[in-house]
Scaffold this motif. Structure first.
Motif, PDB file in Angstrom:
ATOM      1  N   GLU A  54       0.826  -1.212   0.000  1.00 31.64           N
ATOM      2  CA  GLU A  54       0.000   0.000   0.000  1.00 31.64           C
ATOM      3  C   GLU A  54       0.860   1.262   0.000  1.00 31.64           C
ATOM      4  OE1 GLU A  54      -3.655   2.046   2.530  1.00 31.64           O
ATOM      5  OE2 GLU A  54      -2.299   0.637   3.511  1.00 31.64           O
ATOM      6  N   LYS A  55       2.029   1.203   0.659  1.00 28.36           N
ATOM      7  CA  LYS A  55       2.889   2.381   0.736  1.00 28.36           C
ATOM      8  C   LYS A  55       3.384   2.825  -0.635  1.00 28.36           C
ATOM      9  CE  LYS A  55       4.504   1.556   5.454  1.00 28.36           C
ATOM     10  NZ  LYS A  55       5.678   1.276   6.330  1.00 28.36           N
ATOM     11  N   PHE A  56       3.386   1.912  -1.603  1.00 29.09           N
ATOM     12  CA  PHE A  56       3.840   2.275  -2.949  1.00 29.09           C
ATOM     13  C   PHE A  56       2.794   3.117  -3.673  1.00 29.09           C
ATOM     14  CE2 PHE A  56       3.889   1.408  -7.536  1.00 29.09           C
ATOM     15  CZ  PHE A  56       5.171   1.836  -7.857  1.00 29.09           C
ATOM     16  N   ILE A  57       1.533   2.966  -3.278  1.00 36.18           N
ATOM     17  CA  ILE A  57       0.430   3.619  -3.978  1.00 36.18           C
ATOM     18  C   ILE A  57       0.236   5.025  -3.435  1.00 36.18           C
ATOM     19  CG2 ILE A  57      -2.022   3.491  -4.531  1.00 36.18           C
ATOM     20  CD1 ILE A  57      -1.805   0.464  -4.183  1.00 36.18           C
ATOM     21  N   GLN A  58       0.346   5.999  -4.316  1.00 34.97           N
ATOM     22  CA  GLN A  58       0.183   7.395  -3.909  1.00 34.97           C
ATOM     23  C   GLN A  58      -1.262   7.655  -3.531  1.00 34.97           C
ATOM     24  OE1 GLN A  58       1.805  10.170  -6.712  1.00 34.97           O
ATOM     25  NE2 GLN A  58       0.773  11.928  -5.819  1.00 34.97           N
ATOM     26  N   SER A  59      -1.454   8.380  -2.413  1.00 35.58           N
ATOM     27  CA  SER A  59      -2.827   8.630  -1.974  1.00 35.58           C
ATOM     28  C   SER A  59      -3.119  10.109  -1.775  1.00 35.58           C
ATOM     29  CB  SER A  59      -3.121   7.871  -0.674  1.00 35.58           C
ATOM     30  OG  SER A  59      -2.211   8.250   0.334  1.00 35.58           O
ATOM     31  N   GLY A  60      -2.195  10.868  -1.203  1.00 37.72           N
ATOM     32  CA  GLY A  60      -2.421  12.288  -0.969  1.00 37.72           C
ATOM     33  C   GLY A  60      -3.043  12.574   0.378  1.00 37.72           C
ATOM     34  N   SER A  61      -3.023  13.865   0.745  1.00 33.10           N
ATOM     35  CA  SER A  61      -3.494  14.282   2.068  1.00 33.10           C
ATOM     36  C   SER A  61      -5.004  14.112   2.217  1.00 33.10           C
ATOM     37  CB  SER A  61      -3.114  15.733   2.338  1.00 33.10           C
ATOM     38  OG  SER A  61      -3.692  16.590   1.365  1.00 33.10           O
ATOM     39  N   GLY A  62      -5.749  14.215   1.111  1.00 36.98           N
ATOM     40  CA  GLY A  62      -7.202  14.066   1.199  1.00 36.98           C
ATOM     41  C   GLY A  62      -7.602  12.693   1.697  1.00 36.98           C
ATOM     42  N   TYR A  63      -6.931  11.664   1.192  1.00 31.03           N
ATOM     43  CA  TYR A  63      -7.196  10.302   1.658  1.00 31.03           C
ATOM     44  C   TYR A  63      -6.817  10.180   3.136  1.00 31.03           C
ATOM     45  CZ  TYR A  63      -6.288   5.358   2.546  1.00 31.03           C
ATOM     46  OH  TYR A  63      -6.251   4.110   3.110  1.00 31.03           O
ATOM     47  N   ASN A  64      -5.652  10.714   3.496  1.00 34.76           N
ATOM     48  CA  ASN A  64      -5.200  10.630   4.894  1.00 34.76           C
ATOM     49  C   ASN A  64      -6.172  11.321   5.834  1.00 34.76           C
ATOM     50  OD1 ASN A  64      -2.873   9.264   4.078  1.00 34.76           O
ATOM     51  ND2 ASN A  64      -1.701  11.146   3.828  1.00 34.76           N
ATOM     52  N   ASP A  65      -6.729  12.462   5.408  1.00 34.46           N
ATOM     53  CA  ASP A  65      -7.689  13.180   6.243  1.00 34.46           C
ATOM     54  C   ASP A  65      -8.970  12.355   6.432  1.00 34.46           C
ATOM     55  OD1 ASP A  65      -5.968  15.302   6.491  1.00 34.46           O
ATOM     56  OD2 ASP A  65      -6.933  16.527   4.946  1.00 34.46           O
ATOM     57  N   ILE A  66      -9.415  11.700   5.362  1.00 36.62           N
ATOM     58  CA  ILE A  66     -10.620  10.867   5.472  1.00 36.62           C
ATOM     59  C   ILE A  66     -10.396   9.725   6.451  1.00 36.62           C
ATOM     60  CG2 ILE A  66     -12.074   9.221   4.212  1.00 36.62           C
ATOM     61  CD1 ILE A  66     -11.881  11.076   1.801  1.00 36.62           C
ATOM     62  N   ILE A  67      -9.244   9.059   6.340  1.00 34.05           N
ATOM     63  CA  ILE A  67      -8.956   7.938   7.242  1.00 34.05           C
ATOM     64  C   ILE A  67      -8.826   8.421   8.683  1.00 34.05           C
ATOM     65  CG2 ILE A  67      -7.285   6.137   7.803  1.00 34.05           C
ATOM     66  CD1 ILE A  67      -9.070   5.622   5.329  1.00 34.05           C
ATOM     67  N   TYR A  68      -8.201   9.593   8.878  1.00 36.86           N
ATOM     68  CA  TYR A  68      -8.082  10.149  10.232  1.00 36.86           C
ATOM     69  C   TYR A  68      -9.471  10.400  10.823  1.00 36.86           C
ATOM     70  CZ  TYR A  68      -7.269  13.514  13.971  1.00 36.86           C
ATOM     71  OH  TYR A  68      -7.278  14.170  15.186  1.00 36.86           O
ATOM     72  N   ASN A  69     -10.351  11.065  10.061  1.00 34.80           N
ATOM     73  CA  ASN A  69     -11.694  11.355  10.564  1.00 34.80           C
ATOM     74  C   ASN A  69     -12.521  10.084  10.739  1.00 34.80           C
ATOM     75  OD1 ASN A  69     -11.802  14.307  10.827  1.00 34.80           O
ATOM     76  ND2 ASN A  69     -11.421  14.325   8.637  1.00 34.80           N
ATOM     77  N   LEU A  70     -12.304   9.106   9.863  1.00 34.57           N
ATOM     78  CA  LEU A  70     -12.975   7.819  10.037  1.00 34.57           C
ATOM     79  C   LEU A  70     -12.559   7.177  11.357  1.00 34.57           C
ATOM     80  CD1 LEU A  70     -14.644   5.375   9.101  1.00 34.57           C
ATOM     81  CD2 LEU A  70     -12.622   4.584   7.851  1.00 34.57           C
ATOM     82  N   ASN A  71     -11.262   7.162  11.629  1.00 36.92           N
ATOM     83  CA  ASN A  71     -10.774   6.576  12.889  1.00 36.92           C
ATOM     84  C   ASN A  71     -11.326   7.318  14.099  1.00 36.92           C
ATOM     85  OD1 ASN A  71      -9.330   4.499  11.729  1.00 36.92           O
ATOM     86  ND2 ASN A  71      -7.382   5.593  11.726  1.00 36.92           N
ATOM     87  N   GLN A  72     -11.400   8.657  14.012  1.00 33.74           N
ATOM     88  CA  GLN A  72     -11.948   9.438  15.118  1.00 33.74           C
ATOM     89  C   GLN A  72     -13.398   9.043  15.381  1.00 33.74           C
ATOM     90  OE1 GLN A  72      -8.986  10.710  16.442  1.00 33.74           O
ATOM     91  NE2 GLN A  72     -10.145  12.558  16.883  1.00 33.74           N
ATOM     92  N   ASN A  73     -14.171   8.898  14.322  1.00 37.32           N
ATOM     93  CA  ASN A  73     -15.569   8.503  14.478  1.00 37.32           C
ATOM     94  C   ASN A  73     -15.700   7.078  15.004  1.00 37.32           C
ATOM     95  OD1 ASN A  73     -17.841  10.468  13.279  1.00 37.32           O
ATOM     96  ND2 ASN A  73     -15.937  10.823  12.157  1.00 37.32           N
ATOM     97  N   LEU A  74     -14.868   6.175  14.498  1.00 39.19           N
ATOM     98  CA  LEU A  74     -14.931   4.778  14.950  1.00 39.19           C
ATOM     99  C   LEU A  74     -14.584   4.668  16.431  1.00 39.19           C
ATOM    100  CD1 LEU A  74     -13.316   2.962  11.893  1.00 39.19           C
ATOM    101  CD2 LEU A  74     -15.738   2.939  12.569  1.00 39.19           C
ATOM    102  N   ASN A  75     -13.607   5.444  16.877  1.00 38.41           N
ATOM    103  CA  ASN A  75     -13.262   5.443  18.307  1.00 38.41           C
ATOM    104  C   ASN A  75     -14.427   5.962  19.145  1.00 38.41           C
ATOM    105  OD1 ASN A  75     -10.635   4.367  18.187  1.00 38.41           O
ATOM    106  ND2 ASN A  75      -9.783   6.333  17.579  1.00 38.41           N
ATOM    107  N   ALA A  76     -15.068   7.030  18.662  1.00 41.90           N
ATOM    108  CA  ALA A  76     -16.215   7.585  19.396  1.00 41.90           C
ATOM    109  C   ALA A  76     -17.379   6.611  19.431  1.00 41.90           C
ATOM    110  CB  ALA A  76     -16.643   8.902  18.756  1.00 41.90           C
ATOM    111  N   LEU A  77     -17.489   5.789  18.386  1.00 41.96           N
ATOM    112  CA  LEU A  77     -18.573   4.814  18.305  1.00 41.96           C
ATOM    113  C   LEU A  77     -18.214   3.473  18.950  1.00 41.96           C
ATOM    114  CD1 LEU A  77     -19.614   5.513  14.596  1.00 41.96           C
ATOM    115  CD2 LEU A  77     -20.847   6.233  16.659  1.00 41.96           C
ATOM    116  N   LYS A  78     -17.024   3.428  19.589  1.00 38.46           N
ATOM    117  CA  LYS A  78     -16.536   2.228  20.268  1.00 38.46           C
ATOM    118  C   LYS A  78     -16.428   1.043  19.297  1.00 38.46           C
ATOM    119  CE  LYS A  78     -18.441   3.602  24.775  1.00 38.46           C
ATOM    120  NZ  LYS A  78     -17.466   4.651  24.851  1.00 38.46           N
ATOM    121  N   SER A  79     -15.879   1.339  18.125  1.00 36.80           N
ATOM    122  CA  SER A  79     -15.686   0.297  17.112  1.00 36.80           C
ATOM    123  C   SER A  79     -14.234   0.312  16.646  1.00 36.80           C
ATOM    124  CB  SER A  79     -16.631   0.534  15.922  1.00 36.80           C
ATOM    125  OG  SER A  79     -16.508  -0.512  14.977  1.00 36.80           O
ATOM    126  N   GLN A  80     -13.324   0.227  17.630  1.00 35.98           N
ATOM    127  CA  GLN A  80     -11.889   0.311  17.332  1.00 35.98           C
ATOM    128  C   GLN A  80     -11.405  -0.812  16.420  1.00 35.98           C
ATOM    129  OE1 GLN A  80     -13.249   0.763  20.298  1.00 35.98           O
ATOM    130  NE2 GLN A  80     -12.497   2.687  21.157  1.00 35.98           N
TER     131      GLN A  80
END
Length: 330
Positions: A54-80
Motif C-alpha cells: 500500500e505504501k507504494f500507492i500514492q494517496s495524498g493528504s485528502g485520503y489521509n484526512d478521510i482515514i483520520y476522521n474515520l478513525n476518530q468517528n470509529l473510536n467515538a462509536l466504540k468500534s476500534q
C-alpha cells in the motif's frame, strides 16, 4: 477455510484481469522513475499487478484526512476493531503504461479481507473511494477524488447501526457547503455548520441526540466571532456565554449552574482576564501602606521638600498593585 479464501482471491483476480490482460506479481516488478516494469523489459507494464504494498500507492493528504476522521468517528462509536492503523495493506491494481490507472483494491494483510477500493488515473487517485469494515463488505466511508484531491461529499457510516454519522461537503479539497454530524441511533443531526472556501462561516450548532440545541457559536472566516451560547440539555437554562473577537476571547464571559445561579462573570481582552465582576479588586490598606513606604524612603534619602513627579508615583503604585491584586488581575 484458508484454501477457500485463497481460491476466492485467485478467482477474483482472474475475473478482474480477463483472458487478454497481463498479470504481474509486484515482487517480480522493477520500478524506474515511479513506473512499473515487468522484469527486464524496457517497456512500462500494462495489465494487472498483485501484491502491491500500500505504501507504494500514492494517496495524498485528502485520503489521509478521510482515514483520520474515520478513525476518530470509529473510536467515538466504540468500534476500534474497524480502525485503520498505518499503511500496511496488500493491494491489487490495474496498471497502464507503468502508471497505476483503473481500480485499486487493498486487503487486510494477506487475509484477502477487502478494506478499500479506489479509482486511479496515471498514478493519481481520481474517482470514487470506498472504505470497508473488517468484514470486507460493510461500507464505512465513501468519497470521490480528482488527482489526489478530495472533491465531493465525504460520508461516514456507523458500523453498529449503518446510520450516516458524518457528512462533509467539499470542493477542490476544501470544505464547501453544509457540514453535519448525526447521532448513530436516532439519525438526528447533532452538529451543523456551513463552510465557504474551507472556512466555517455563520452559526455552528450542536444538539442532543433528541434534537435539543446545546451550543451555538458564530463564526467568521473559520474562527469564532461574536457571542457564543451553551444551554443545559435537561433544563434548557443558559449555562455559558462567551464572546469572541476573531478567535480570541474578548468581552463578557459568564457561567451559570443548570438552575440559573451565576457562578462566574469575567471580562476578557484578547484571551486575558481584565475584570472579575464577582470578585472586583478593592483599594486596600496594603497598597496604601506600600506606597507610603516608597514615599517616606524617598524623602529620607532626598529631603522632605524634594518634589516627587507623577511618573515616579505611577511606577510605585504599579509595583504595589502587583502584589496586592489577585492572580487573575496580574
Amino acid at each position: 477455510m484458508k484454501i477457500h479464501q485463497h481460491l476466492a482471491g485467485a478467482v477474483a483476480v482472474i475475473s478482474l484481469v480477463g483472458c487478454s490482460e497481463s498479470l504481474l506479481d509486484f515482487r517480480n516488478a522493477q520500478i524506474n522513475h515511479g513506473l512499473i516494469f515487468s522484469g527486464s523489459e524496457n517497456k512500462p507494464f500494462s495489465g494487472f499487478v498483485t501484491n502491491v504494498p500500500e505504501k507504494f500507492i500514492q494517496s495524498g493528504s485528502g485520503y489521509n484526512d478521510i482515514i483520520y476522521n474515520l478513525n476518530q468517528n470509529l473510536n467515538a462509536l466504540k468500534s476500534q476493531k474497524n480502525t485503520f492503523i498505518g499503511r500496511s495493506f496488500n493491494c491489487s491494481a490495474e496498471v497502464e503504461d507503468g502508471y497505476i490507472s483503473g481500480k485499486v483494491s487493498c486487503y487486510q494483510g494477506k487475509s484477502q479481507v477487502l478494506r478499500y477500493t479506489a479509482q486511479y488515473s496515471k498514478g493519481n487517485m481520481s474517482g470514487n473511494l470506498e472504505v470497508y469494515a473488517i468484514d470486507g463488505k460493510t461500507i464505512l466511508a465513501k468519497s470521490s477524488f480528482k488527482e489526489n484531491t478530495v472533491d465531493g461529499p465525504i460520508n461516514i457510516w456507523s458500523p453498529n447501526t449503518g446510520t450516516l454519522v458524518y457528512l462533509r461537503n467539499t470542493k477542490n479539497g476544501m470544505l464547501e457547503g453544509p457540514q453535519i454530524n448525526y447521532d448513530e441511533t436516532t439519525a438526528t443531526p447533532i452538529y451543523k455548520s456551513e463552510a465557504i472556501n474551507g472556512k466555517i462561516v455563520g452559526s455552528a450548532q450542536t444538539f442532543s441526540n433528541l434534537g435539543k440545541l446545546i451550543t451555538e457559536t458564530p463564526y467568521d472566516l473559520g474562527v469564532p466571532h461574536g457571542a457564543a451560547y451553551e444551554w443545559d440539555v435537561n433544563t434548557g437554562q443558559m449555562i455559558k456565554l462567551t464572546t469572541y473577537d476573531h478567535g480570541a476571547r474578548t468581552g463578557e464571559s459568564k457561567e451559570w449552574t443548570p438552575d440559573g445561579i451565576l457562578v462566574s462573570d469575567y471580562i476578557f481582552e484578547r484571551g486575558a482576564i481584565i475584570e472579575d465582576k464577582l470578585r472586583p479588586v478593592q483599594p486596600s490598606t496594603q497598597t496604601s501602606n506600600c506606597l507610603n513606604i516608597f514615599i517616606n524612603d524617598f524623602h529620607r534619602a532626598n529631603g522632605d521638600d524634594t518634589p516627587i513627579n507623577s511618573d515616579q508615583l505611577d511606577e510605585w503604585e504599579s509595583t504595589c498593585d502587583k502584589y496586592s491584586k489577585p492572580v487573575w488581575a496580574e
